[in-house]
Design a protein around this motif. Structure first.
Motif, PDB file in Angstrom:
ATOM      1  N   HIS A 160      -0.502 -14.120  -0.671  1.00 18.71           N
ATOM      2  CA  HIS A 160      -1.879 -13.649  -0.783  1.00 18.71           C
ATOM      3  C   HIS A 160      -2.093 -12.382   0.053  1.00 18.71           C
ATOM      4  CE1 HIS A 160      -6.235 -13.574  -0.648  1.00 18.71           C
ATOM      5  NE2 HIS A 160      -6.238 -13.829   0.654  1.00 18.71           N
ATOM      6  N   SER A 161      -1.583 -12.362   1.277  1.00 16.18           N
ATOM      7  CA  SER A 161      -1.779 -11.195   2.153  1.00 16.18           C
ATOM      8  C   SER A 161      -1.041  -9.973   1.614  1.00 16.18           C
ATOM      9  CB  SER A 161      -1.300 -11.525   3.570  1.00 16.18           C
ATOM     10  OG  SER A 161      -2.073 -12.572   4.120  1.00 16.18           O
ATOM     11  N   ARG A 162       0.173 -10.171   1.091  1.00 15.56           N
ATOM     12  CA  ARG A 162       0.909  -9.046   0.498  1.00 15.56           C
ATOM     13  C   ARG A 162       0.140  -8.481  -0.695  1.00 15.56           C
ATOM     14  NH1 ARG A 162       6.892  -8.996   1.414  1.00 15.56           N
ATOM     15  NH2 ARG A 162       6.968  -7.939  -0.594  1.00 15.56           N
ATOM     16  N   GLU A 163      -0.410  -9.381  -1.487  1.00 13.28           N
ATOM     17  CA  GLU A 163      -1.155  -8.932  -2.657  1.00 13.28           C
ATOM     18  C   GLU A 163      -2.417  -8.174  -2.250  1.00 13.28           C
ATOM     19  OE1 GLU A 163      -1.744 -11.075  -6.845  1.00 13.28           O
ATOM     20  OE2 GLU A 163      -2.850 -12.041  -5.229  1.00 13.28           O
ATOM     21  N   VAL A 164      -3.128  -8.659  -1.236  1.00  8.40           N
ATOM     22  CA  VAL A 164      -4.322  -7.966  -0.754  1.00  8.40           C
ATOM     23  C   VAL A 164      -3.949  -6.602  -0.197  1.00  8.40           C
ATOM     24  CG1 VAL A 164      -6.182  -8.040   0.967  1.00  8.40           C
ATOM     25  CG2 VAL A 164      -5.601 -10.096  -0.337  1.00  8.40           C
ATOM     26  N   ALA A 165      -2.833  -6.536   0.528  1.00 12.85           N
ATOM     27  CA  ALA A 165      -2.401  -5.253   1.092  1.00 12.85           C
ATOM     28  C   ALA A 165      -2.145  -4.233  -0.006  1.00 12.85           C
ATOM     29  CB  ALA A 165      -1.146  -5.468   1.936  1.00 12.85           C
ATOM     30  N   ASN A 166      -1.443  -4.616  -1.040  1.00 14.33           N
ATOM     31  CA  ASN A 166      -1.158  -3.680  -2.140  1.00 14.33           C
ATOM     32  C   ASN A 166      -2.434  -3.271  -2.865  1.00 14.33           C
ATOM     33  OD1 ASN A 166       1.678  -3.512  -1.827  1.00 14.33           O
ATOM     34  ND2 ASN A 166       1.924  -5.493  -2.834  1.00 14.33           N
ATOM     35  N   LEU A 167      -3.347  -4.234  -3.084  1.00  6.92           N
ATOM     36  CA  LEU A 167      -4.618  -3.904  -3.745  1.00  6.92           C
ATOM     37  C   LEU A 167      -5.432  -2.935  -2.891  1.00  6.92           C
ATOM     38  CD1 LEU A 167      -5.645  -7.441  -5.061  1.00  6.92           C
ATOM     39  CD2 LEU A 167      -5.087  -5.456  -6.458  1.00  6.92           C
ATOM     40  N   CYS A 168      -5.468  -3.165  -1.569  1.00 10.28           N
ATOM     41  CA  CYS A 168      -6.218  -2.280  -0.677  1.00 10.28           C
ATOM     42  C   CYS A 168      -5.657  -0.858  -0.705  1.00 10.28           C
ATOM     43  CB  CYS A 168      -6.179  -2.822   0.758  1.00 10.28           C
ATOM     44  SG  CYS A 168      -7.170  -4.298   1.018  1.00 10.28           S
ATOM     45  N   ALA A 169      -4.340  -0.752  -0.704  1.00  4.98           N
ATOM     46  CA  ALA A 169      -3.717   0.578  -0.733  1.00  4.98           C
ATOM     47  C   ALA A 169      -4.069   1.302  -2.027  1.00  4.98           C
ATOM     48  CB  ALA A 169      -2.208   0.451  -0.579  1.00  4.98           C
ATOM     49  N   THR A 170      -4.000   0.607  -3.139  1.00  7.84           N
ATOM     50  CA  THR A 170      -4.310   1.218  -4.436  1.00  7.84           C
ATOM     51  C   THR A 170      -5.765   1.664  -4.484  1.00  7.84           C
ATOM     52  OG1 THR A 170      -2.661  -0.201  -5.482  1.00  7.84           O
ATOM     53  CG2 THR A 170      -4.287   0.844  -6.920  1.00  7.84           C
ATOM     54  N   MET A 171      -6.664   0.796  -4.037  1.00  2.00           N
ATOM     55  CA  MET A 171      -8.086   1.114  -4.098  1.00  2.00           C
ATOM     56  C   MET A 171      -8.427   2.257  -3.143  1.00  2.00           C
ATOM     57  SD  MET A 171     -11.296  -1.523  -3.877  1.00  2.00           S
ATOM     58  CE  MET A 171     -10.633  -2.460  -5.248  1.00  2.00           C
ATOM     59  N   ALA A 172      -7.831   2.245  -1.943  1.00  2.00           N
ATOM     60  CA  ALA A 172      -8.085   3.329  -0.993  1.00  2.00           C
ATOM     61  C   ALA A 172      -7.600   4.665  -1.542  1.00  2.00           C
ATOM     62  CB  ALA A 172      -7.409   3.013   0.345  1.00  2.00           C
TER      63      ALA A 172
END
Length: 507
Positions: free
Chosen positions: A326-338
């Protein structure tokens, strides 16, 4: 007369016997004296015989009188019975006459009814023919139209009644929802605790159970003391249950048991040695997992303790979802959105990886995990914007940077996405398609959309095909059909949309 003769004979016999005795007994007397005595004896005997005869006669007459009285009594009873039978016969005859009269009357009435029924059928046919000629409809067509009108009226009345009930239910829905949630928590809490705190260790045969238990249970006690895990050995075939709330300790116990069973040497000293060795391996593996995760995500400069906490995420779960994934997935989503918003993707990725770090520590204080994670990040010198994003992702603190809402949104996306938490992606997609197809089968439906991960179904109907009353009925029917035919988590909101659009063009 026979009795009298018998008595006379008896008297003569007795008299003769007496004479014989007297003649033989008094031979000294004279013949005259003997004859005189004989005469006296005869008289006495005759008197005695007469007295007996009179007594017997009186007794006989008394018996005859008694018999006559009984005969007379029976005759009286017979006469009374005869009178009763005659009365009953008269009543039966009278009733038979009455029944005969009633039967004749009933036959006459039936005949009249048949005649009237025939006349009524004739009049009905005439009236039906006149109505058909006037209205231009057959009887079957008129019946169908009447049934349809009654059906529509009944549906309208039913929907009004249902709306009243629903309005009343909405007034008390809040209170009822709280009660249902509390009851659900009470019923489900034990099952959830068991599911999240138990590991099953499979063995090849039940003979190994005895070796694991040891003499008088010394091996299993040593294993429990060394690992801090409750080991349950019961009748379950080829399985041993490891129970503990700490998943790391459960993993240490599982790996230790695996090595002990594989090696074959199981005794307290060997158990302590293997457990210590496995504990060191797990700690090293946790650090290695943390390092590998940060390298894969391109995150550098993390404190060693934060790296260790990231590695421990592998042995934590949130609502059935692995915390590290879950944390890895959130990290990748945050990077993409940022990146899309023109912000620093590395900072967003760092905050996304660490946002649930507060769920990992062994000593969990009475704090929300977001606040605890923020304090841990501050302790290990993370930047203020990263710390704020960690603490604000559940609105425990106020958002101060643009990274914070990105982390919050990406956390919600990862947790609510299909298949993330206890639901298979294929099953999720199939359920959404079934929802849309189920609603599309109703007449008047133009389009159907399943939204909010299947928690809401929007149904668009044609304004020229369904009126406002029918939209309420359609929503109710779809909801009932979903309840009867489908299996789904939580509840599904059905929204029926009917709108009229007027479009013109100015040229």
């Amino acid at each position: 007369m026979v009795l009298y003769i018998i008595i006379g004979i008896i008297g003569l016999v007795i008299g003769g016997g007496g004479v014989y005795l007297i003649l033989t007994g008094i031979h000294k007397k004279t013949k005259q004296d003997a004859l005189a005595e004989i005469e006296l004896l005869k008289k006495d005997q005759l008197i005695e015989v007469k007295e007996k005869f009179i007594a017997l006669k009186a007794e006989h007459e008394q018996q005859v009188q008694q018999r006559n009285a009984k005969v007379q009594e029976r005759e009286v009873r017979a006469q009374q019975r005869e009178m009763q039978l005659n009365q009953k016969q008269g009543e039966l005859q009278r009733k038979a006459n009455e029944v005969e009269v009633l039967r004749e009357t009933h036959e006459q009435q039936l005949h009249l009814l048949e005649k009237k029924k025939t006349e009524l059928d004739h009049l009905t046919r005439q009236a039906q023919e006149q109505l058909e000629s006037i209205s231009g409809l057959s009887a079957e067509q008129a019946k169908e139209k009447l049934i349809e009108s009654l059906k529509d009226e009944a549906k309208t009345n039913a929907m009004s009644y249902i709306n009243d009930i629903m309005e009343e239910a909405k007034m008390t829905a809040n209170k009822e929802a709280k009660r249902v949630i509390i009851n659900t928590i009470q019923r489900v809490s034990t099952e959830t605790a068991i599911e999240n705190s138990v590991t099953v260790f499979h063995i090849e045969s039940d003979e190994i159970k005895g070796r694991i238990i040891g003499r008088e249970g010394r091996n299993i006690r040593a294993l429990e003391a060394a690992t801090g895990v409750e080991i349950i050995v019961d009748d379950t075939p080829e399985a041993i249950v490891l129970s503990a709330f700490d998943p790391v300790r459960r993993e240490i116990a599982r790996l230790s048991l695996h090595q002990l069973v594989t090696d074959g040497r199981i005794h307290p000293a060997r158990i302590e040695e293997v457990v210590n060795k496995v504990r060191k391996q797990i700690e090293e593996e946790i650090i290695e997992i943390g390092k590998r995760t940060t390298i894969d995500l391109g995150i550098h400069g993390l404190h060693p303790e934060l790296i260790r906490l990231v590695g421990k995420m592998k042995y934590r779960s949130s609502y059935g979802q692995n915390l590290l994934q879950h944390s890895r997935e959130v990290a990748n989503l945050c990077a993409t959105m940022a990146s899309e918003l023109g912000l620093n993707p590395k900072t967003a990725k760092r905050a996304g990886l660490l946002h649930d770090i507060g769920k990992v520590p062994d000593d969990e204080p009475e704090l929300p995990h977001a606040i605890l994670g923020m304090r841990l990040a501050e302790k290990y010198k993370e930047k203020p914007n990263v710390c704020n994003a960690i603490g604000a992702h559940h609105d425990e603190v106020e958002m101060e940077t643009l990274i914070a809402p990105i982390v919050q949104v990406c956390d919600a996306i990862s947790g609510a996405r299909p298949g993330a938490r206890r639901e298979i992606v294929e099953a999720y997609i199939k359920r959404l398609k079934d929802l849309e197809n189920l609603a599309a089968q109703y007449p008047g439906v133009v389009k159907t959309y399943a939204i909010q991960a299947g928690r809401e179904l929007r149904v668009i109907v044609g304004a020229d095909k369904i009126d406002d009353k029918e939209t309420e009925l359609l929503s109710f029917d779809i909801a009932k059909k979903i309840q009867d035919e489908m299996t789904y988590p939580g509840q599904v909101k059905i929204t029926v949309i009917r709108e009229t659009r007027a479009v013109s063009y100015a040229k």
